[in-house]
Enzyme design. Structure first.
Site, PDB file in Angstrom:
ATOM      1  N   ARG A 278      -9.179  -0.118   4.284  1.00 52.68           N
ATOM      2  CA  ARG A 278      -8.350   0.926   3.669  1.00 52.68           C
ATOM      3  C   ARG A 278      -7.011   0.364   3.216  1.00 52.68           C
ATOM      4  NH1 ARG A 278      -7.768   6.614   6.495  1.00 52.68           N
ATOM      5  NH2 ARG A 278      -6.315   6.617   4.736  1.00 52.68           N
TER       6      ARG A 278
ATOM      7  N   LYS B 243       0.847  -1.209   0.000  1.00 52.03           N
ATOM      8  CA  LYS B 243       0.000   0.000   0.000  1.00 52.03           C
ATOM      9  C   LYS B 243       0.877   1.251   0.000  1.00 52.03           C
ATOM     10  CE  LYS B 243      -1.700   1.605   4.038  1.00 52.03           C
ATOM     11  NZ  LYS B 243      -1.484   3.037   4.360  1.00 52.03           N
ATOM     12  N   ASN B 244       1.893   1.259   0.882  1.00 48.83           N
ATOM     13  CA  ASN B 244       2.674   2.487   1.074  1.00 48.83           C
ATOM     14  C   ASN B 244       3.737   2.702   0.007  1.00 48.83           C
ATOM     15  OD1 ASN B 244       1.050   3.016   3.192  1.00 48.83           O
ATOM     16  ND2 ASN B 244       2.527   2.446   4.780  1.00 48.83           N
TER      17      ASN B 244
ATOM     18  N   ARG C 159      -0.073  14.745  12.845  1.00 41.73           N
ATOM     19  CA  ARG C 159       0.454  14.530  11.481  1.00 41.73           C
ATOM     20  C   ARG C 159       0.742  15.848  10.745  1.00 41.73           C
ATOM     21  NH1 ARG C 159      -1.252   9.290   9.985  1.00 41.73           N
ATOM     22  NH2 ARG C 159       0.360   9.301   8.383  1.00 41.73           N
TER      23      ARG C 159
ATOM     24  N   CYS D 245      -5.206  12.800  12.236  1.00 39.43           N
ATOM     25  CA  CYS D 245      -5.962  11.553  12.085  1.00 39.43           C
ATOM     26  C   CYS D 245      -5.948  10.878  13.451  1.00 39.43           C
ATOM     27  CB  CYS D 245      -5.340  10.669  11.017  1.00 39.43           C
ATOM     28  SG  CYS D 245      -3.808   9.910  11.548  1.00 39.43           S
TER      29      CYS D 245
ATOM     30  N   ASP E 197       4.260   0.697  12.078  1.00 40.94           N
ATOM     31  CA  ASP E 197       3.081   0.058  11.481  1.00 40.94           C
ATOM     32  C   ASP E 197       2.921  -1.387  11.903  1.00 40.94           C
ATOM     33  OD1 ASP E 197       3.263   1.811   8.282  1.00 40.94           O
ATOM     34  OD2 ASP E 197       2.651   2.441  10.281  1.00 40.94           O
TER      35      ASP E 197
HETATM   36  C1  EPZ Z   1       4.080   7.018   6.304  1.00 34.62           C
HETATM   37  O1  EPZ Z   1       3.331   8.073   6.881  1.00 34.62           O
HETATM   38  C2  EPZ Z   1       3.133   5.832   6.217  1.00 34.62           C
HETATM   39  N1  EPZ Z   1       1.988   6.161   5.385  1.00 34.62           N
HETATM   40  C3  EPZ Z   1       2.643   5.457   7.617  1.00 34.62           C
HETATM   41  O2  EPZ Z   1       1.848   4.280   7.486  1.00 34.62           O
HETATM   42  C4  EPZ Z   1       3.860   5.119   8.476  1.00 34.62           C
HETATM   43  O3  EPZ Z   1       3.428   4.840   9.794  1.00 34.62           O
HETATM   44  C5  EPZ Z   1       4.832   6.309   8.492  1.00 34.62           C
HETATM   45  O4  EPZ Z   1       5.204   6.654   7.134  1.00 34.62           O
HETATM   46  C6  EPZ Z   1       6.101   6.014   9.269  1.00 34.62           C
HETATM   47  O5  EPZ Z   1       6.732   4.903   8.728  1.00 34.62           O
HETATM   48  C7  EPZ Z   1       2.118   6.079   4.028  1.00 34.62           C
HETATM   49  O6  EPZ Z   1       3.176   5.771   3.506  1.00 34.62           O
HETATM   50  C8  EPZ Z   1       0.893   6.397   3.225  1.00 34.62           C
HETATM   51  P1  EPZ Z   1       6.207  10.368   8.451  1.00 34.62           P
HETATM   52  P2  EPZ Z   1       3.950   9.579   6.892  1.00 34.62           P
HETATM   53  O7  EPZ Z   1       6.180  11.591   7.618  1.00 34.62           O
HETATM   54  O8  EPZ Z   1       4.699   9.809   5.647  1.00 34.62           O
HETATM   55  C9  EPZ Z   1       5.993  13.623  11.910  1.00 34.62           C
HETATM   56  C10 EPZ Z   1      -0.036   2.901   7.758  1.00 34.62           C
HETATM   57  O9  EPZ Z   1      -0.524   2.365   8.766  1.00 34.62           O
HETATM   58  N2  EPZ Z   1       6.085  14.616  10.831  1.00 34.62           N
HETATM   59  O10 EPZ Z   1       7.424   9.502   8.460  1.00 34.62           O
HETATM   60  O11 EPZ Z   1       2.873  10.525   7.263  1.00 34.62           O
HETATM   61  C11 EPZ Z   1       4.651  12.913  11.918  1.00 34.62           C
HETATM   62  O12 EPZ Z   1       3.698  13.664  12.638  1.00 34.62           O
HETATM   63  C12 EPZ Z   1       0.449   4.342   7.818  1.00 34.62           C
HETATM   64  O13 EPZ Z   1       0.137   2.334   6.650  1.00 34.62           O
HETATM   65  C13 EPZ Z   1       6.213  15.961  11.146  1.00 34.62           C
HETATM   66  O14 EPZ Z   1       6.252  16.329  12.314  1.00 34.62           O
HETATM   67  O15 EPZ Z   1       4.970   9.437   8.117  1.00 34.62           O
HETATM   68  C14 EPZ Z   1       4.958  11.609  12.596  1.00 34.62           C
HETATM   69  O16 EPZ Z   1       4.918  11.802  14.001  1.00 34.62           O
HETATM   70  C15 EPZ Z   1       0.195   4.988   9.176  1.00 34.62           C
HETATM   71  N3  EPZ Z   1       6.288  16.875  10.147  1.00 34.62           N
HETATM   72  C16 EPZ Z   1       6.395  11.323  12.160  1.00 34.62           C
HETATM   73  O17 EPZ Z   1       6.930  12.568  11.686  1.00 34.62           O
HETATM   74  C17 EPZ Z   1       6.242  16.509   8.825  1.00 34.62           C
HETATM   75  O18 EPZ Z   1       6.332  17.398   7.948  1.00 34.62           O
HETATM   76  C18 EPZ Z   1       6.482  10.280  11.048  1.00 34.62           C
HETATM   77  O19 EPZ Z   1       5.819  10.801   9.934  1.00 34.62           O
HETATM   78  C19 EPZ Z   1       6.107  15.148   8.519  1.00 34.62           C
HETATM   79  C20 EPZ Z   1       6.036  14.218   9.533  1.00 34.62           C
END
Ligand code: EPZ
Length: 420
Positions: free
Chosen positions: A399, A22-23, A123, A118, A307
């Site tokens: 989803r 998915k990701n 996020r 969410c 995850d």
């Molecule tokens: C991706 O989300 C995945 N989603 C998530 O999977 C996964 O948990 C996550 O990466 C971490 O591996 C998809 O790929 C669609 P991040 P993403 O940016 O990109 C903070 C699932 O269950 N952050 O690495 O949103 C954020 O709040 C989903 O399949 C900022 O603060 O993750 C979080 O605490 C859930 N500012 C942390 O970093 C930003 O600009 C990790 O976020 C961006 C992120």
């Protein structure tokens, strides 16, 4: 809304085919915005988030053709006619924010709704926006929307990410493909899905090096051309079903699973008493004795993936001894805990850590899904519990997981979907 009825107690045995990630697939679809030619993707998972992404790309003017009639092979093509991503789609699926970089790179403008929070956290997208500004974009926030312009195009730059954000890495990576000059992303995320995106972009004519090493270097090009790409297998789906083998004392072959993608999950599974062996085209996963408590801390890849945290907590709730699970990536990713405790688990949350005292067995109960991975942790608990578990709000599961009840039932689980 659909519900699952699960009657626990069966040891799962047999083959489960691991679907496309998915990701990875969501971002590979977005990469279709970067070219006016056709991008063909094979091994696309048939899940609700992919359908949402198709709707988003189609409202941008693209066509997304289902080449094999099952949703598994999609061809993205056509021209961008609209550079706005509306709130009603972005608020349903946060990955929609990833159209921002490609729209800026192709069209010099974009108006994308702020995704908002969410269930698992606020996020924010500050790293996405700061990185795009470093590439020359002018960004303002107004009425809940991101207004971005790059009328003179994007210019390559050295960007240091304060945190190895997966989404920020992907947004900047795609934008940099069409920027003038060289971009370096320091402290880039190293998840295998990013490697899959890089491989696809390079097959479209991009010039990206450094996958997996923490620094990505992108030399911008004038335009990208079409390509054909096979989506990598879903390592989280694979790890999730490995937990199903562990919690039921079963023996599963996860077809398409790849040991090298599972990172710390393999070590943690084995510490907890679950054997994982790479056979020819499958991962063989089985219980080798009693489950043992282990300590887990979620980290960016190659650390233990956030995850997999909820699924592992279900497994540890019936292990011998105590475990501690610390969630360092998201601020609210323990919503499965109260539901697991209603099934007889003994889990206490202290801030970002949860202490789990293993119990001999769980008991079936009516429980509610709250987010994608939490919903599967409740299925895992139901598979091991005495009696019947009724899981509501299965739309969370749909989803990101394909054909769950079919895959589990084929291996002996007593699980059925009931439509309200
Ligand atoms: C991706 O989300 C995945 N989603 C998530 O999977 C996964 O948990 C996550 O990466 C971490 O591996 C998809 O790929 C669609 P991040 P993403 O940016 O990109 C903070 C699932 O269950 N952050 O690495 O949103 C954020 O709040 C989903 O399949 C900022 O603060 O993750 C979080 O605490 C859930 N500012 C942390 O970093 C930003 O600009 C990790 O976020 C961006 C992120």
């Amino acid at each position: 809304m659909d519900r699952f009825i699960i009657r626990g107690g069966q040891r799962l045995r047999g083959d489960i085919v691991v679907g496309g990630a998915k990701n990875a697939a969501l971002k590979l679809l977005v990469a279709g915005l970067l070219t006016s030619e056709r991008l063909v993707l094979h091994n696309v998972p048939r899940i609700a988030d992919i359908a949402t992404m198709r709707r988003l790309l189609e409202q941008h003017g693209l066509t997304v053709e289902d080449l094999d009639g099952t949703g598994g092979t999609l061809a993205v093509g056509g021209a961008i006619t609209n550079t706005e991503a509306p709130y009603d789609i972005v608020s349903r699926m946060r990955a929609s924010i990833l159209v921002l970089g490609p729209l800026l790179a192709r069209c010099g403008e974009a108006r994308v709704s702020l995704p908002g929070g969410c269930a698992i956290g606020t996020r924010p997208v500050d790293m996405h926006l700061k990185g795009l500004e470093a590439l020359g974009a002018e960004i303002t926030l107004e009425n809940g929307y991101i207004n971005a312009r790059a009328s003179r195009g994007l210019v390559g730059e050295r960007i240091v990410l304060p945190f190895a954000s997966v989404g920020a890495t992907e947004n900047l990576l795609m934008a940099a493909c069409l920027a003038r000059g060289r971009t370096e992303i320091i402290n880039a995320a190293r998840e295998p899905e990013i490697g899959d995106l890089v491989a696809c972009l390079n097959s479209m004519g991009a010039r990206i090096t450094g996958t997996g090493g923490g620094t990505l270097t992108i030399d911008g090009v004038e335009a990208l051309h079409g390509a054909t790409h096979h989506v990598m297998p879903d390592r989280i789906e694979c790890g999730t079903y490995a937990c199903a083998a562990g919690i039921t004392g079963g023996d599963l072959r996860l077809v398409g699973g790849r040991l090298e993608h599972l990172g710390a999950v393999v070590r943690t599974l084995e510490e907890s008493g679950v054997e994982v062996l790479q056979e020819d085209d499958a991962l063989r996963v089985r219980r080798t004795g009693a489950l043992r408590g282990v300590d887990i801390m979620t980290e960016p890849y190659p650390g233990f993936p956030t995850d997999m945290q909820a699924q592992f907590m279900a497994l540890l709730s019936v292990a011998e001894g105590a475990s501690m699970v610390t969630e360092t990536i998201f601020e609210n990713r323990f919503m499965h805990v109260p539901e697991l405790n209603r099934m007889g688990a003994r889990i206490n949350v202290h801030g970002s850590s949860a202490i789990i005292r293993g119990v001999h067995s769980l008991s079936g109960a009516p429980v509610m899904a709250t987010d994608l991975r939490a919903s599967f942790s409740l299925i895992l608990a139901g598979l091991a519990a005495h009696g019947e578990t009724i899981l509501s709000r299965v739309y969370h599961l749909d989803r990101g997981y394909e054909a769950v009840e079919q895959k589990l039932a084929r291996c002996g689980a007593q699980i059925e979907r009931v439509q309200d």
